[in-house]
Every structure is written in C-alpha cells, then in structure tokens.
Design a protein around this motif. Structure first.
Motif, PDB file in Angstrom:
ATOM      1  N   PRO A 101      32.607  39.318  28.778  1.00 51.38           N
ATOM      2  CA  PRO A 101      33.136  38.238  29.619  1.00 51.38           C
ATOM      3  C   PRO A 101      32.061  37.673  30.545  1.00 51.38           C
ATOM      4  CG  PRO A 101      34.551  40.188  29.695  1.00 51.38           C
ATOM      5  CD  PRO A 101      33.300  40.591  29.001  1.00 51.38           C
ATOM      6  N   ARG A 142      29.561  39.299  37.826  1.00 50.30           N
ATOM      7  CA  ARG A 142      29.269  38.850  36.466  1.00 50.30           C
ATOM      8  C   ARG A 142      28.209  39.785  35.887  1.00 50.30           C
ATOM      9  NH1 ARG A 142      27.623  35.542  40.277  1.00 50.30           N
ATOM     10  NH2 ARG A 142      29.551  34.362  40.073  1.00 50.30           N
ATOM     11  N   GLY A 174      42.243  43.974  34.462  1.00 49.41           N
ATOM     12  CA  GLY A 174      40.823  43.654  34.495  1.00 49.41           C
ATOM     13  C   GLY A 174      40.358  42.931  33.245  1.00 49.41           C
ATOM     14  N   PRO A 175      39.071  42.568  33.197  1.00 46.43           N
ATOM     15  CA  PRO A 175      38.522  41.868  32.040  1.00 46.43           C
ATOM     16  C   PRO A 175      38.496  42.763  30.815  1.00 46.43           C
ATOM     17  CG  PRO A 175      36.769  42.531  33.528  1.00 46.43           C
ATOM     18  CD  PRO A 175      38.048  42.846  34.237  1.00 46.43           C
ATOM     19  N   ARG A 176      38.413  42.127  29.661  1.00 45.52           N
ATOM     20  CA  ARG A 176      38.386  42.879  28.404  1.00 45.52           C
ATOM     21  C   ARG A 176      36.965  43.374  28.170  1.00 45.52           C
ATOM     22  NH1 ARG A 176      39.723  40.783  22.256  1.00 45.52           N
ATOM     23  NH2 ARG A 176      39.830  42.842  21.285  1.00 45.52           N
ATOM     24  N   LEU A 177      36.806  44.681  28.205  1.00 48.85           N
ATOM     25  CA  LEU A 177      35.504  45.311  28.036  1.00 48.85           C
ATOM     26  C   LEU A 177      35.619  46.408  26.984  1.00 48.85           C
ATOM     27  CD1 LEU A 177      34.618  45.672  31.819  1.00 48.85           C
ATOM     28  CD2 LEU A 177      33.462  44.152  30.185  1.00 48.85           C
ATOM     29  N   THR A 181      32.644  36.469  33.515  1.00 45.12           N
ATOM     30  CA  THR A 181      32.945  36.957  34.865  1.00 45.12           C
ATOM     31  C   THR A 181      33.710  38.263  34.742  1.00 45.12           C
ATOM     32  OG1 THR A 181      34.997  35.681  34.977  1.00 45.12           O
ATOM     33  CG2 THR A 181      33.009  34.635  35.862  1.00 45.12           C
ATOM     34  N   LEU A 182      33.476  39.146  35.727  1.00 50.48           N
ATOM     35  CA  LEU A 182      34.022  40.500  35.659  1.00 50.48           C
ATOM     36  C   LEU A 182      35.036  40.801  36.755  1.00 50.48           C
ATOM     37  CD1 LEU A 182      30.602  42.252  34.951  1.00 50.48           C
ATOM     38  CD2 LEU A 182      32.443  41.886  33.290  1.00 50.48           C
ATOM     39  N   GLY A 183      35.153  39.912  37.736  1.00 51.95           N
ATOM     40  CA  GLY A 183      36.159  40.089  38.774  1.00 51.95           C
ATOM     41  C   GLY A 183      35.763  41.006  39.907  1.00 51.95           C
TER      42      GLY A 183
END
Length: 493
Positions: free
Chosen positions: A340, A275, A180-183, A342-344
């Motif tokens: 990010p 997003r 997943g995105p970097r959070l 976008t979050l997917g």
C-alpha cells in the motif's frame, strides 16, 4: 584455543556444570557469507489461546529451565525457554481484544515477564516490581488498545535481566488491526519473525560468555535467528514481510542484504509508518524492532546480513559484519498484492508552546547521577501527557527504552532521524556523546503507587543500575503525589 570465563550459575539447579565453570572453546569467526547456511529457519509456534465465555483470550506461558537445544550440529546446549526448550511461542492478538495471561515460573529462581511495547496498566507491565516466585503463576490481563505492532516479552528482574534473556527467555507479541492496510500476513510464510541474538558457544555447544563483562556486556561471535544456527529461509511469495527484533544483550545491527538491494520499512517499534520508506539498511539496537517488506525474484538466492558503520570508532557496538540469513526463492513464487502507498501510521506530534521538558543525563551506568533504586520514584507524569524528553549521553554508546509509551524521535544531535525511524517508537539508540530529543506520548492508565521504568536496554547497563522509575497519575495531582512519594528520595511503600 582460548580460555573463556563464563558467568557463574552455581546457584541454579538443574543446569549442566559446563555452564557454571570456565570452559575452553575456539573463538569463531562470524561468517561474512552464507556458505554453510543449511539449517531451515525455525519459526516460533503461535501460542493457541483459550477463548473464555466473555470472549477474552487466555494465553498460558511457562518459563522453564532444563532445555536441551541443538544450535551447533550434533552438540546439545543447556537453555531456558517459554513453553519449550528455547525462546517462546509468538502471542498474536488483535486491537480491541481482552487478553488474560497465565505466566508460570518453573525456573529455580524468581523472575518477571515484561510486555515490551505494550500499552497497559503498570501492575500488568511485568517490571521488576512484579516478581514471580518459583512454582507460582502471575495472571495479568488487559484490553489491547494500541495500533498494530510488533511487541515482545522478556524477563525484567532487577540485576538479572541479561542472564535470563541470554539463556533464552524471550518471545514475540504481535498486535493486529483488522482495519489496517493489507500487508503480507500469513505467519511463517510471508509474515516472518526474525529474533536476532548473538551468543558465545564453546566447542562442546555450551552457552558461554560473560553477560556482565566489558563495557557493554556480552558481544557474541555466533548469531542465532529464532534460535537457528546458520539459517536458510525459503521464500514462497514475491513479497515477504520480516519482523526484525534485536533480542541481543548489547550488539547493534545494521541489517540489509549482501547484494545491496533496496527494501521497504513499514513499521517501527510502536506501530506503522505513514508510508513505506525505501532503504538499503536499517539499524536496530537491543529491544528495537523494525518491520520490513522485501521483494524476491523467482529462483534467486540472497543473503540478509549486518554491516558495521563505514566510519568505525573505538567503543562502537555496531561494527561487526555478519551474514544472518540465507534466503532462497522458489522457482514460481506466489503473487503478492502491491505494497500500500499509505500505511496509516500516526504522524509526528505537534508540539504545543510551553511543553514540559525533562532532561536525562546518561553516564557509564547511571541516569542523572543516580543508580536504580526500587524504592525511589524519579518522575511523576500526568496521564495522557505529551512531553519532550532530552537524553544527553556523556559517554559511550547506550540506548533508551521507556515502558508503556510511544514516542517520536525529534532529532539526534540536532538532525532529524532517518525517515525509516520517523515512526512511533519505544526504544532509541543513543550514540556516544550524542543528545537525542523525544516527543513522548504517555498513556491513560493511572497508578500513583506502581511505577513504570525507563532505562538503557543494553542489558548489562540495565542490570548495573542504569534505570529510573516514573508513575502516571490523574492530571492535576502530580504535585500532591510527588510530595506523598517524596519523589527523588528513598521511600518504602
């Protein structure tokens, strides 16, 4: 001083007499500001799994009575908890993990443990059919096959859920996705759970209040966050991700900040948004979750709060104004990577022509004019189906939770939901006299004999019978199963 009647727990052993009888206590005025917020926010510990030879993660959870918790300073409250005096540890696992749970019931009565928001076989779901008798251990296991999410667990015994949750039986279940995105993700530092509950505490600290009284059940005047009274959190990073869970019996919150600052919603009940969505308030009813990311400046102090709807009406349950959490940023917060773009998260479903529509009418305590019956199956759904569920509320406020699924809210009274509620969900607030349409995607686990539940997640309503049952079956077998089960009729397995 005002007399308060409290729910009777006379049948339960090991609890103080103060809980089971009428007790007197002053009505507390909920704090509108955070003066007196001095108690460090408690962070639920992470559950430490044992990893088996096959790589499966085994988590041990014990539901226990006899807890003594200090909510009000210097006063001890009798509570229930999971692996501790109050609430439970946070279970954290990753997409693709095999998890094995060992749930031991050390309470003086039978209960269950439901994995709210998990996509899993019906026999592992922990609904009212999977009762755990005192002194016994339930061992469900499954492979996590769903996006990163903030799920949770709580008891689900028929007619007893409100009391068990109110006494302290709840915890978070976090699912990570390594791809997943970097959070923000350092637990307790910049990835912080906030379990929001309202309570009634007598002057001597006793947990009071009627969970089965009034239109909605318990609406408390004392807010706890992770079991902390008047909490303060020290922000050590520029960005902090808060995972909000409304674990209250009935109260609805509109959460934001006293200074009206903007923040971003990144996830809803069942996973990430596409997003980040900028907002100044998020509304969550019982059972709902929201993941938010907030930016803090060096050395500043702010207050997370809840504010009632500007247009208040009688029979609303979201009209309280409360300070929730004081946040103090350190003088030199650590830099955070940018959020990010976008979050997917999954986009809303494309609805095919001729899609199946199921209609559910909510009244005071019934769905489609029926009370919950453990021996009646109400709906038969083919595995993997995409359906529209229309929820028509003919009365005061409710909400609606469906086990095992993820859905997108299509509209509320014909209007699309706010952008921050456009992500995948499993629980939705249904305002009074409102009609809500959901695009519901069902899972692939089939079991014609073991049902999942759908119900109002205002716990008094759930306990009073505002619940139905559905089974998920192999596509093409729905009519055969419906005939065998005599769907809509009482039957006995």
């Amino acid at each position: 001083m005002k007399r308060r009647s409290v729910f009777s727990l006379a049948a339960l052993s090991g609890l103080s007499a103060a809980i089971g009888a009428c007790s007197s206590g002053a009505t507390r005025t909920p704090p509108k500001d955070a003066s007196g917020f001095t108690h460090q926010l408690r962070i639920p510990p992470l559950a430490r799994p044992e990893v088996g030879a096959d790589g499966a993660k085994r988590f041990t959870l014990a539901l226990q009575a006899g807890g003594r918790s200090e909510f009000l300073p210097g006063k001890l409250t009798d509570t229930w908890g999971i692996n501790g005096a109050y609430l439970g540890p946070t279970v954290r696992a990753a997409r693709g993990d095999r998890v094995r749970m060992a749930v031991t019931n050390r309470l003086p009565e039978a209960t269950t443990l439901h994995w709210h928001g998990m996509r899993l076989p019906a026999r592992m779901d922990g609904g009212p059919h999977q009762m755990i008798e005192p002194g016994t251990t339930w061992t469900p296991e499954w492979t996590i096959e769903q996006p990163a999410t903030t799920a949770w667990f709580h008891p689900h015994p028929h007619e007893r859920t409100a009391q068990h949750v109110y006494r302290g039986l709840a915890g978070l279940f976090l699912v990570d996705d390594p791809k997943g995105p970097r959070l923000p993700g350092e637990y307790g530092v910049d990835d912080v759970p906030l379990i929001v509950q309202d309570t009634v505490l007598d002057d001597d600290g006793a947990l009071s209040g009627r969970v089965d009284g009034g239109t909605f059940g318990l609406l408390g005047d004392t807010i706890l966050i992770n079991g902390t009274y008047r909490p303060v959190f020290q922000a050590r990073t520029e960005l902090v991700r808060f995972r909000l869970l409304n674990a209250s019996n009935a109260r609805v919150y509109r959460i934001g900040f006293a200074d009206q600052r903007q923040f971003h919603v990144i996830g809803t009940d069942a996973g990430a948004l596409q997003r980040p969505v900028p907002v100044d308030r998020v509304k969550i009813s019982p059972g709902e979750r929201a993941e938010i990311v907030v930016r803090f400046a060096a050395g500043e102090t702010t207050v997370m709060d809840s504010r009632g709807e500007p247009e208040k009406e009688a029979n609303d349950i979201e009209e309280g104004d409360f300070a929730l959490l004081k946040i103090v940023a350190v003088a030199a917060p650590a830099a955070s990577p940018a959020l990010p773009a976008t979050l997917g998260g999954s986009p809303p479903e494309v609805l095919p022509p001729g899609i199946r529509v199921r209609r559910f009418e909510l009244s005071g305590s019934e769905i489609n004019d029926k009370d919950m019956d453990m021996t009646r199956i109400d709906e038969v759904v083919p595995a993997g189906a995409l359906e529209i569920w229309e929820i028509d509320n003919t009365t005061y406020a409710h909400n609606f939770h469906i086990h095992e699924v993820a859905f997108h809210v299509l509209d509320v009274n014909g209007q699309p939901p706010p952008a921050y509620q456009a992500g995948p969900k499993d629980t939705v607030f249904v305002p009074k006299k409102a009609k809500v349409r959901l695009a519901v995607r069902f899972g692939r686990h089939t079991d014609p004999l073991t049902p999942y539940m759908y119900h109002c997640h205002l716990l008094r309503h759930e306990d009073k019978g505002m619940m139905g049952q559905f089974v998920v079956v192999e596509p093409g077998t729905e009519q055969q199963v419906a005939r065998t089960l005599r769907v809509g009729h009482h039957h006995h397995n």
